[in-house]
Motif scaffolding. Sequence first.
Motif, PDB file in Angstrom:
ATOM      1  N   ARG A  56       0.831  -1.209   0.000  1.00 27.82           N
ATOM      2  CA  ARG A  56       0.000   0.000   0.000  1.00 27.82           C
ATOM      3  C   ARG A  56       0.864   1.257   0.000  1.00 27.82           C
ATOM      4  NH1 ARG A  56      -4.770   0.646   4.308  1.00 27.82           N
ATOM      5  NH2 ARG A  56      -6.063  -0.024   2.563  1.00 27.82           N
ATOM      6  N   ILE A  57       1.889   1.334   0.852  1.00 27.06           N
ATOM      7  CA  ILE A  57       2.705   2.554   0.896  1.00 27.06           C
ATOM      8  C   ILE A  57       3.580   2.664  -0.353  1.00 27.06           C
ATOM      9  CG2 ILE A  57       4.651   1.648   2.251  1.00 27.06           C
ATOM     10  CD1 ILE A  57       2.999   5.164   2.538  1.00 27.06           C
ATOM     11  N   ALA A  58       3.894   1.529  -0.992  1.00 27.52           N
ATOM     12  CA  ALA A  58       4.594   1.589  -2.278  1.00 27.52           C
ATOM     13  C   ALA A  58       3.698   2.245  -3.329  1.00 27.52           C
ATOM     14  CB  ALA A  58       4.994   0.185  -2.725  1.00 27.52           C
ATOM     15  N   VAL A  59       2.445   1.833  -3.386  1.00 25.39           N
ATOM     16  CA  VAL A  59       1.502   2.417  -4.349  1.00 25.39           C
ATOM     17  C   VAL A  59       1.324   3.908  -4.076  1.00 25.39           C
ATOM     18  CG1 VAL A  59      -0.922   2.406  -5.068  1.00 25.39           C
ATOM     19  CG2 VAL A  59       0.328   0.252  -4.865  1.00 25.39           C
ATOM     20  N   VAL A  60       1.231   4.290  -2.810  1.00 23.65           N
ATOM     21  CA  VAL A  60       1.119   5.710  -2.462  1.00 23.65           C
ATOM     22  C   VAL A  60       2.335   6.471  -2.967  1.00 23.65           C
ATOM     23  CG1 VAL A  60       1.075   7.342  -0.527  1.00 23.65           C
ATOM     24  CG2 VAL A  60      -0.396   5.318  -0.486  1.00 23.65           C
ATOM     25  N   ALA A  95       9.856   3.703  -4.755  1.00 22.02           N
ATOM     26  CA  ALA A  95       8.733   4.623  -4.955  1.00 22.02           C
ATOM     27  C   ALA A  95       8.928   5.934  -4.219  1.00 22.02           C
ATOM     28  CB  ALA A  95       7.431   3.957  -4.497  1.00 22.02           C
ATOM     29  N   TRP A  96       9.677   5.920  -3.117  1.00 19.09           N
ATOM     30  CA  TRP A  96       9.842   7.113  -2.289  1.00 19.09           C
ATOM     31  C   TRP A  96      11.193   7.790  -2.474  1.00 19.09           C
ATOM     32  CZ3 TRP A  96       6.092   9.543   0.375  1.00 19.09           C
ATOM     33  CH2 TRP A  96       4.872   8.863   0.492  1.00 19.09           C
ATOM     34  N   GLU A  97      11.931   7.443  -3.531  1.00 20.39           N
ATOM     35  CA  GLU A  97      13.255   8.028  -3.743  1.00 20.39           C
ATOM     36  C   GLU A  97      13.214   9.526  -4.026  1.00 20.39           C
ATOM     37  OE1 GLU A  97      14.954   5.745  -6.910  1.00 20.39           O
ATOM     38  OE2 GLU A  97      15.852   4.279  -5.538  1.00 20.39           O
ATOM     39  N   GLY A  98      12.227   9.991  -4.762  1.00 18.55           N
ATOM     40  CA  GLY A  98      12.195  11.390  -5.190  1.00 18.55           C
ATOM     41  C   GLY A  98      11.871  12.350  -4.052  1.00 18.55           C
ATOM     42  N   ASP A  99      12.628  13.442  -3.969  1.00 19.69           N
ATOM     43  CA  ASP A  99      12.408  14.419  -2.906  1.00 19.69           C
ATOM     44  C   ASP A  99      11.009  15.039  -2.959  1.00 19.69           C
ATOM     45  OD1 ASP A  99      14.948  14.005  -1.950  1.00 19.69           O
ATOM     46  OD2 ASP A  99      15.815  15.767  -2.931  1.00 19.69           O
ATOM     47  N   GLU A 100      10.448  15.140  -4.159  1.00 14.70           N
ATOM     48  CA  GLU A 100       9.137  15.780  -4.282  1.00 14.70           C
ATOM     49  C   GLU A 100       8.043  14.975  -3.573  1.00 14.70           C
ATOM     50  OE1 GLU A 100       9.297  12.760  -7.497  1.00 14.70           O
ATOM     51  OE2 GLU A 100      10.705  14.257  -6.715  1.00 14.70           O
ATOM     52  N   ARG A 101       8.271  13.679  -3.369  1.00 18.56           N
ATOM     53  CA  ARG A 101       7.270  12.855  -2.689  1.00 18.56           C
ATOM     54  C   ARG A 101       7.078  13.293  -1.240  1.00 18.56           C
ATOM     55  NH1 ARG A 101       4.122  11.778  -5.698  1.00 18.56           N
ATOM     56  NH2 ARG A 101       3.192  10.191  -4.373  1.00 18.56           N
ATOM     57  N   MET A 102       8.115  13.939  -0.671  1.00 14.53           N
ATOM     58  CA  MET A 102       8.046  14.318   0.737  1.00 14.53           C
ATOM     59  C   MET A 102       6.998  15.394   1.010  1.00 14.53           C
ATOM     60  SD  MET A 102      10.167  12.458   2.548  1.00 14.53           S
ATOM     61  CE  MET A 102       9.329  11.198   1.586  1.00 14.53           C
ATOM     62  N   THR A 103       6.761  16.247   0.031  1.00 19.64           N
ATOM     63  CA  THR A 103       5.830  17.356   0.242  1.00 19.64           C
ATOM     64  C   THR A 103       4.534  17.213  -0.557  1.00 19.64           C
ATOM     65  OG1 THR A 103       7.054  18.611  -1.427  1.00 19.64           O
ATOM     66  CG2 THR A 103       7.617  19.020   0.884  1.00 19.64           C
ATOM     67  N   THR A 104       4.447  16.195  -1.388  1.00 20.91           N
ATOM     68  CA  THR A 104       3.221  15.946  -2.140  1.00 20.91           C
ATOM     69  C   THR A 104       2.143  15.412  -1.199  1.00 20.91           C
ATOM     70  OG1 THR A 104       4.485  15.432  -4.132  1.00 20.91           O
ATOM     71  CG2 THR A 104       2.220  14.630  -4.051  1.00 20.91           C
ATOM     72  N   GLY A 115       3.577  13.673   2.073  1.00 20.41           N
ATOM     73  CA  GLY A 115       4.260  12.390   1.944  1.00 20.41           C
ATOM     74  C   GLY A 115       5.148  12.046   3.123  1.00 20.41           C
ATOM     75  N   HIS A 116       5.862  13.039   3.659  1.00 21.61           N
ATOM     76  CA  HIS A 116       6.759  12.728   4.780  1.00 21.61           C
ATOM     77  C   HIS A 116       5.983  12.233   5.987  1.00 21.61           C
ATOM     78  CE1 HIS A 116       5.910  16.338   7.250  1.00 21.61           C
ATOM     79  NE2 HIS A 116       5.780  16.972   6.097  1.00 21.61           N
ATOM     80  N   ALA A 117       4.774  12.762   6.198  1.00 21.04           N
ATOM     81  CA  ALA A 117       3.959  12.325   7.324  1.00 21.04           C
ATOM     82  C   ALA A 117       3.420  10.914   7.091  1.00 21.04           C
ATOM     83  CB  ALA A 117       2.810  13.299   7.556  1.00 21.04           C
ATOM     84  N   ALA A 118       3.048  10.631   5.850  1.00 16.24           N
ATOM     85  CA  ALA A 118       2.573   9.285   5.531  1.00 16.24           C
ATOM     86  C   ALA A 118       3.677   8.256   5.754  1.00 16.24           C
ATOM     87  CB  ALA A 118       2.095   9.230   4.082  1.00 16.24           C
ATOM     88  N   LEU A 119       4.866   8.548   5.244  1.00 19.36           N
ATOM     89  CA  LEU A 119       5.951   7.585   5.380  1.00 19.36           C
ATOM     90  C   LEU A 119       6.379   7.441   6.841  1.00 19.36           C
ATOM     91  CD1 LEU A 119       7.528   5.652   3.602  1.00 19.36           C
ATOM     92  CD2 LEU A 119       9.331   7.385   3.429  1.00 19.36           C
TER      93      LEU A 119
END
Length: 199
Positions: A56-60, A95-104, A115-119
């Motif tokens: 699930r978190i990979a898909v996110v 899936a979470w390598e990109g820095d932009e995922r942290m704030t999306t 994203g950072h809160a989800a992870l």
Amino acid sequence: MTTTGFTDPRPVYTRATEQAAEIIKTVRPEHLDAPTPCTEFDVRSLLSHVVGGTRRIAVVGEGGDGLAVHPSADGVADDGWAAAYDEVRVRALKAWEGDERMTTAVRVPWGEVPGHAALSGYVMEIVTHTWDLCEAIGHPRELDPELAEFALANARRVLPDSRPRDAQTPFAERREASEGAGPYERLAAWLGRAPLGRS
């Protein structure tokens, strides 16, 4: 690494999945029906939940709808859990390598969050379930206390001290940790768990 206003959870998540993978590799067939501190799961169903939740978190992280992913894994053979987890955790890390995922903004079961809160939430989940698994199979190795401290800090931030157990807050009411408890037992107590053999 601290970025703008938050601590990047990716290095911690990587370490947490590595630790989980090591513990999963020690599970033997005779463990699979054993109870765990997560009372709705025996070892087999806990492994299914871990693999499904990691998918699930990979898909996110890939930009998909995590809520469309069932948080359990079907069709895994009893001797296939280590391989199934390794496959899905590698997918999640990529899936979470990109820095932009942290704030999306992403959708997870407890709402729409950055994203950072989800992870960070999934760090808490995998660290807690790794402890659950260790309790169930007899603590085959020592767990990394820094991972539990990170997860506990996040749990204290996002989960109220007293809360109902429901779909949005799938943890029991906080318990008192024993005097001198280590970080894993304190984390477990905050999430309403007790070591096996204690009530």
